[in-house]
Scaffold this motif. Structure first.
Motif, PDB file in Angstrom:
ATOM      1  N   ASP A   1      -9.842   2.743   4.379  1.00  0.00           N
ATOM      2  CA  ASP A   1      -9.502   2.864   5.797  1.00  0.00           C
ATOM      3  C   ASP A   1      -7.996   2.908   6.047  1.00  0.00           C
ATOM      4  O   ASP A   1      -7.555   3.001   7.194  1.00  0.00           O
TER       5      ASP A   1
ATOM      6  N   GLN B   1      -2.557  -1.515   0.660  1.00  0.00           N
ATOM      7  CA  GLN B   1      -3.495  -1.143   1.715  1.00  0.00           C
ATOM      8  C   GLN B   1      -4.795  -0.651   1.095  1.00  0.00           C
ATOM      9  O   GLN B   1      -4.827  -0.170  -0.034  1.00  0.00           O
TER      10      GLN B   1
ATOM     11  N   LEU C   1      -5.866   0.651   6.004  1.00  0.00           N
ATOM     12  CA  LEU C   1      -5.329  -0.508   6.707  1.00  0.00           C
ATOM     13  C   LEU C   1      -4.622  -1.425   5.715  1.00  0.00           C
ATOM     14  O   LEU C   1      -5.092  -1.616   4.585  1.00  0.00           O
TER      15      LEU C   1
ATOM     16  N   ILE D   1      -2.765  -2.714  15.191  1.00  0.00           N
ATOM     17  CA  ILE D   1      -1.645  -2.779  14.261  1.00  0.00           C
ATOM     18  C   ILE D   1      -0.379  -2.403  15.012  1.00  0.00           C
ATOM     19  O   ILE D   1      -0.350  -1.392  15.725  1.00  0.00           O
TER      20      ILE D   1
END
Length: 359
Positions: free
Chosen positions: A106, A102, A108, A54
């Motif tokens: 996690d 998100q 993400l 990322i």
């Protein structure tokens, strides 16, 4: 989007490395550059095969003006290059870029605005708003794309909500999505724009299960055949019989089945819109006709060009539709000229002809 990167390997594990270049243009003519930036980033050596990279890039966006981003991702350790043109609307107070979603497991960010029934999603508003943030639910019950030669098949989009506001928060909110449908995030519910999160089958964009695989066969079956497949007492046998009749044997049918459902999954990935990508106009054309030889883009349309057997070009034009749920809604400009080449390609699928695998 997501992709699989090549890696540099050692006894310590493997390392991924990518470069990203972004160029902001004033429009799709790509003649006026507003700003550009790039970054090269990599992870440390690790033995985790499921890891993500990322990165954050900053660029100047024009105030109260639409623009186009050209994004190029290059795999440093391989020869893969991924390029995408992304239209951006800087003048929308509650557009798709006003919120971040998100996974709360996690942390993400969601690569696609799609969640499963088991996911817990954190919504983050990029800015404070005196009215707070509201989440509305819309039942996803939109029809399959009509045949490309069917005149008068233009869809009138319905913005009626199954329920009204189902959740409210200020800066950050957490929610699960038990029901299939569209979840629309807004500051102001009097406006139609906002950020939409989709809840389809949990395996999306993949197709899993015989029932789901049968549903996706609608483009190459008659209505009668499709109904018989769906209502069969043994769906697996009926599914295999369909492909066996098409290709002569299940062994011969394997490459056709693999190609067909690879296209369905690709359509779900790239043409996700107000509904599953395979159900859209672009999804229909891509699944039946394959990858076009050339794609031309401008601010309001896409044109796909195919080379036919006789050497003449076949062009499908898709017009961009203003849709409160997505900026990826394109509608086919239908024509009677499409009837013969489209039916020819459908028959090629139904008869196991190898040319359908060559696109």
């Amino acid at each position: 989007g997501d992709w699989n990167s090549d890696v540099c390997s050692s006894d310590l594990g493997s390392q991924m490395s990518c470069s990203i270049e972004m160029i902001a243009y004033s429009d799709f003519s790509l003649s006026e550059v507003i700003d550009s930036t790039n970054i090269v980033f990599s992870d440390g050596f690790t033995k985790d095969p499921e890891r993500f990279l990322i990165a954050t890039l900053n660029y100047k966006s024009p105030a109260f003006k639409n623009y186009v981003l050209e994004i190029t991702v290059t795999d440093v350790y391989g020869d893969k290059v991924y390029m995408k043109y992304l239209p951006c609307s800087a003048n929308k107070i509650q557009g798709i870029h006003s919120f971040i979603a998100q996974n709360n497991f996690d942390f993400l960010p969601l690569i696609q605005p799609v969640a499963a029934s088991t996911d817990s999603i954190a919504f983050i508003a990029r800015a404070d708003h005196p009215q707070g943030v509201r989440l509305r639910y819309f039942k996803n019950d939109y029809p399959l794309a009509a045949p490309p030669a069917q005149q008068g098949a233009y869809r009138k989009f319905d913005y009626s909500s199954e329920t009204q506001v189902i959740y409210e928060f200020n800066k950050t909110g957490y929610i699960s999505l038990p029901e299939k449908g569209l979840y629309h995030l807004q500051y102001d519910t009097l406006e139609k724009s906002g950020y939409t999160l989709f809840r389809f089958d949990d395996n999306y964009p993949r197709i899993k299960g015989v029932s789901a695989m049968i549903e996706c066969l609608r483009y190459i079956t008659t209505q009668k055949e499709h109904d018989e497949l769906r209502l069969s007492k043994n769906e697996k046998d009926a599914f295999e019989d369909f492909w066996r009749k098409s290709a002569g044997s299940m062994q011969n049918a394997k490459p056709f089945i693999n190609e067909y459902y690879t296209r369905v999954q690709n359509a779900n990935t790239y043409f996700l819109s107000y509904t599953e990508g395979w159900k859209t106009d672009r999804g229909m054309i891509y699944i039946v006709m394959g990858k076009p030889a050339r794609v031309e883009l401008d601010e309001d349309s896409e044109t796909w060009t195919y080379s036919t057997i006789n050497g003449q070009n076949l062009k499908f034009e898709f017009k961009k539709i203003q849709n409160p749920f997505t900026e990826n809604d394109y509608q086919l400009v239908r024509s009677e000229l499409f009837e013969i080449p489209f039916k020819t390609q459908v028959e090629a699928w139904r008869n196991g002809l190898p040319e359908v695998l060559q696109h």
